[in-house]
Design an enzyme around this catalytic site. Structure first.
Site, short mmCIF file in Angstrom:
data_model
loop_
_atom_site.label_atom_id
_atom_site.label_comp_id
_atom_site.label_asym_id
_atom_site.label_seq_id
_atom_site.Cartn_x
_atom_site.Cartn_y
_atom_site.Cartn_z
CD GLU A 64 -5.26 -1.71 -12.11
OE1 GLU A 64 -5.79 -1.43 -11.02
OE2 GLU A 64 -4.75 -2.83 -12.33
CG ASP B 25 2.05 -1.45 -9.48
OD1 ASP B 25 1.61 -2.22 -10.35
OD2 ASP B 25 1.63 -1.41 -8.31
O1 FUB Z 1 0.00 -2.86 -7.07
C1 FUB Z 1 -1.33 -2.70 -6.67
C2 FUB Z 1 -2.20 -2.37 -7.82
O2 FUB Z 1 -2.12 -3.39 -8.80
C3 FUB Z 1 -1.80 -1.12 -8.58
O3 FUB Z 1 -2.09 0.08 -7.93
C4 FUB Z 1 -2.58 -1.37 -9.83
O4 FUB Z 1 -2.28 -0.54 -10.89
C5 FUB Z 1 -2.23 -2.83 -10.09
O5 FUB Z 1 -0.98 -2.96 -10.73
#
Ligand code: FUB
Length: 321
Positions: free
Chosen positions: A222, A16
């Site tokens: 997301e 991320d």
């Molecule tokens: O890294 C944990 C979670 O996985 C992130 O917050 C999401 O966007 C996904 O990448």
């Protein structure tokens, strides 16, 4: 188009990556993946991260400096578990680290921690941001105003909320209904609270209709990111269970935004998450995949690849791993 990507930190698992230019250098704020032994599930319990590191580099080809731990779950008074995606903003000589974390009731909230330097350390505020929920804060500055974009469905808990209120039992919309929207909110002058109620960030199709929940190759899941290119606002995000990074274009930070296309095709691993940055006149996609860990989706490695726009401002699709 197949572009050569660079793994940025082969020594450890980082995901991320949120990249910014501070003081003329590239700073990266990733999630710090680890092997927790927790079984994989749709709730994302296996993403059980406990701290953040900051990284810097003088150019995308340069040596990467690990500035070490900048914030740890044990330092956060309201912490439950799982430090997920984060991002950093700069205002009036201070740096603000926004992060996703479950509280002691296992509810994701957004926290903020303050530092004097881009590489930290960051001191956490005692409570989460009032009225915050879900995950994946992206910090964005426009004309001196600072905004956060956030939200994520499934393990990110966005489906439990309507009109910024917790609804029990939370459910995803039916497949033929408009998809859940990511959120956008202006930050207060002190950068530590919301200055307004979070708003829905609408993503429209080519006919001006909101994307539908069943449109899994295009609807928001997301990983919000915002950048500007040639006077337009580019909102990019992950489609989650269809594993694409997509983008939509608007005329202002609140939108609405119109869906444009795919930035990155699926990578090895379940999640895909990114940031987009201009540095010295060239554009880069920071992202991650699970190739180095042999496909273990909770052990991801951060990468960077150059991206290009066509004459109409469309981002040319990059092939994932
Ligand atoms: O890294 C944990 C979670 O996985 C992130 O917050 C999401 O966007 C996904 O990448």
């Amino acid at each position: 188009m197949k572009k050569q990507a660079r793994y940025l930190f082969p020594k450890d698992y980082m995901a991320d990556p949120s990249a910014h230019v501070f003081e003329g250098k590239i700073y990266i704020y990733p999630s710090h993946d680890r092997e927790s032994g927790i079984a994989e599930n749709d709730n994302g319990d296996h993403f059980d991260m406990q701290d953040y590191h900051a990284f810097s580099l003088s150019s995308v080809d340069a040596e990467v400096t690990d500035h070490g731990c900048i914030l740890s779950v044990g330092d956060i008074p309201w912490a439950g578990r799982q430090l997920w995606d984060s991002d950093v903003a700069h205002k009036d000589g201070k740096y603000y680290l926004y992060y996703s974390l479950k509280d002691k009731n296992d509810v994701f909230r957004l926290g903020v921690a303050v530092g004097d330097r881009p590489e930290g350390p960051f001191v956490p505020c005692p409570d989460p941001i009032r009225g915050s929920y879900s995950i994946d804060p992206c910090a964005f500055e426009d004309n001196g105003q600072h905004y956060l974009y956030f939200g994520g469905i499934w393990g990110g808990q966005l489906q439990y909320y309507r009109n910024n209120k917790l609804t029990m039992p939370g459910q995803l919309p039916e497949v033929g209904q408009p998809a859940l929207c990511p959120k956008v909110v202006r930050l207060s002058d002190d950068m530590q609270q919301f200055a307004e109620e979070p708003r829905d960030l609408l993503i429209l199709d080519e006919k001006g209709q909101p994307l539908l929940q069943g449109d899994i190759d295009r609807r928001f899941f997301e990983a919000s990111w915002m950048h500007c290119y040639q006077g337009k606002y580019y909102f990019s995000y992950s489609t989650g269970d269809s594993h694409l990074l997509c983008y939509a274009i608007g005329d202002n930070p609140y939108g609405p935004f119109t869906y444009q296309g795919v930035i990155l095709t699926p990578v090895v691993g379940w999640t895909t998450h990114h940031s987009i940055l201009e540095f010295e006149g060239r554009w880069y996609l920071f992202h991650h995949d699970s190739v180095p860990s042999g496909g273990r989706t909770w052990l991801r490695s951060m990468k960077v690849v150059e991206i290009d726009y066509d004459a109409d401002g469309r981002i040319l699709t990059v092939e994932g791993s």
